[in-house]
Design a protein around this motif. Structure first.
Motif, short mmCIF file in Angstrom:
data_model
loop_
_atom_site.label_atom_id
_atom_site.label_comp_id
_atom_site.label_asym_id
_atom_site.label_seq_id
_atom_site.Cartn_x
_atom_site.Cartn_y
_atom_site.Cartn_z
N TRP A 1 -7.30 -4.29 -1.27
CA TRP A 1 -6.14 -5.10 -1.64
C TRP A 1 -6.13 -5.40 -3.14
CZ3 TRP A 1 -1.48 -5.74 -0.75
CH2 TRP A 1 -0.77 -6.88 -1.15
N LEU B 1 0.83 -1.20 0.00
CA LEU B 1 0.00 0.00 0.00
C LEU B 1 0.87 1.26 0.00
CD1 LEU B 1 -2.77 1.41 0.25
CD2 LEU B 1 -2.59 1.10 2.74
N ALA C 1 -5.43 -2.13 4.22
CA ALA C 1 -4.94 -2.99 3.14
C ALA C 1 -5.52 -4.40 3.22
CB ALA C 1 -3.42 -3.05 3.18
N VAL D 1 -4.80 -2.36 -4.76
CA VAL D 1 -3.36 -2.23 -4.54
C VAL D 1 -2.59 -3.16 -5.47
CG1 VAL D 1 -1.50 -2.66 -2.87
CG2 VAL D 1 -3.55 -1.40 -2.17
#
Length: 430
Positions: A291, A28, A285, A294
């Motif tokens: 996620w 992240l 995250a 990311v």
């Protein structure tokens, strides 16, 4: 750089297959730090109706204080240290380690350099290259300095990890002491050229903090943040360090180029600050949607970084071609239109990512073997070439325009030749 290396998997599949013990907060931070850098470049561009490109921080000097929070490149290098420590320990072969990272960095970079090189040559053969176009030819390669510094970190990871294993915080202290000594020689004794050593001392010291993070040895983040912030404040207050933590046009002393001890203190403060946010950042995250975003962003982060200035300058070029009168930088109208300009730059960047992201797709793991001396020589040549290209830009291709790389004049074609020759040496197995 992206750490997921399994070819053929989508971002959703990679996210679903993420090991439970992976430090998602680090990923992240990688995405967030590059996003802040990109957004900062878009916001700082002060383009006028005659095609001149200035810096908003020069127009409104009071905004330079914001760089103490928004100059987050040290966070990216800190994250790089963490990732390099884990990666090298899992497969401690110098040539293979260097080869894998050089490929990830230079594939999208070489594509970017090749596309812009062809465009620049075509424009100049047609007699163009003035106004905003000429500025673009000079500016688009400037962010490549970051690639050069990151290549240096790759090259130095194995020996600095050995020092870290033996000395821990002492290795960081030695690098920080080197940065301080360079500034003394530079500012107090006027020793020429010594300031360039801080490209290594400052950024490798920040990188070393990533090693400490990988071993859980950073200590109390509040002390780290406080010490770094206090050091930066004291150095700027005492001088000769400027307030801005990014380079400013026309300034006699820059905290960025070359880096200074004040910038190292700034990096320490930022590392402490992001570690203070580790708890909520880790929880954020861990959310499935976050996620996946990311993972997807990490897969195209380098491509977006390389092309974001192209997108921004393209937006301004289109506005000028349509005879849109641009408001004076920092005027009320300029601020009112800023979100729209940023949104347009983001949209064009997304299109460029769609076109060029294939260069960043994972490839098969490099075969083992290779010569450590050749790999070291190759990565050195590549980083020097990337730094040279960042300084020369693509203006003056037909007139042999040069820039001074430390003490040696270099042209853009020569810089590209260094990059490719270095990459070839890294790939050699014998």
């Amino acid at each position: 750089m992206p750490t997921h290396t399994r070819p053929g998997l989508t971002a959703r599949e990679l996210a679903a297959n993420t090991p439970a013990d992976r430090d998602r907060y680090i990923d992240l931070l990688r995405v967030a730090s590059l996003a802040v850098v990109v957004l900062g470049h878009w916001m700082m561009a002060a383009v006028t109706s005659d095609g001149a490109v200035g810096n908003l921080l020069a127009v409104v000097p009071a905004l330079q204080a914001a760089t103490w929070a928004l100059q987050v490149m040290p966070v990216f290098f800190f994250v790089g240290g963490f990732a390099h420590a884990l990666s090298y320990r899992s497969n401690p072969a110098y040539a293979g380690f260097v080869r894998g990272r050089v490929r990830r960095l230079l594939r999208p970079t070489a594509l970017f350099a090749a596309v812009w090189g062809v465009l620049a040559l075509a424009v100049q053969l047609a007699g163009g290259g003035d106004g905003l176009t000429g500025t673009a030819l000079r500016l688009v390669t400037q962010p490549l300095w970051f690639i050069g510094v990151y290549l240096a970190m790759v090259a130095f990871t194995p020996p600095l990890l050995r020092l870290h294993r033996r000395w821990g915080w002492g290795a960081f202290a030695a690098l920080a002491g080197g940065a301080a000594a360079v500034d003394v020689l530079r500012f107090a004794l006027d020793v020429p050229y010594v300031e360039f050593l801080n490209f290594a001392f400052v950024w490798l010291a920040v990188h070393q903090l990533g090693f400490l993070r990988a071993d859980g040895r950073l200590g109390a983040p509040v002390l780290l943040a406080g010490a770094g912030l206090a050091g930066a404040v004291a150095l700027v207050a005492a001088g000769p360090y400027p307030l801005s933590m990014v380079g400013m046009p026309g300034e006699k002393v820059s905290n960025m180029a070359p880096p200074t001890l004040a910038l190292l203190c700034h990096g320490v403060w930022l590392v402490g600050a992001v570690e203070l946010l580790r708890g909520p950042g880790t929880r954020l995250a861990a959310r499935a949607r976050v996620w996946r975003a990311v993972v997807a962003a990490n897969g195209v982060a380098m491509t977006a970084f390389l092309w974001h200035l192209t997108a921004m300058l393209g937006v301004y070029g289109a506005l000028l071609a349509l005879d849109v009168r641009l408001p004076a930088p920092a005027s009320p109208a300029w601020w009112a239109w800023l979100p729209a300009r940023v949104a347009l730059a983001a949209a064009v960047t997304a299109l460029l990512v769609l076109a060029f992201r294939w260069a960043e797709r994972p490839v098969a793991r490099p075969r083992p073997g290779g010569s450590a001396p050749l790999a070291a020589a190759g990565v050195t040549l590549s980083l020097l070439g990337v730094l040279g290209l960042s300084m020369t830009g693509y203006g003056g291709l037909l007139t042999g325009r040069t820039a001074t790389l430390i003490t040696v004049p270099v042209t853009a074609p020569q810089a590209l030749a260094l990059v490719l020759a270095g990459w070839l040496l890294v790939e050699l197995r014998r």
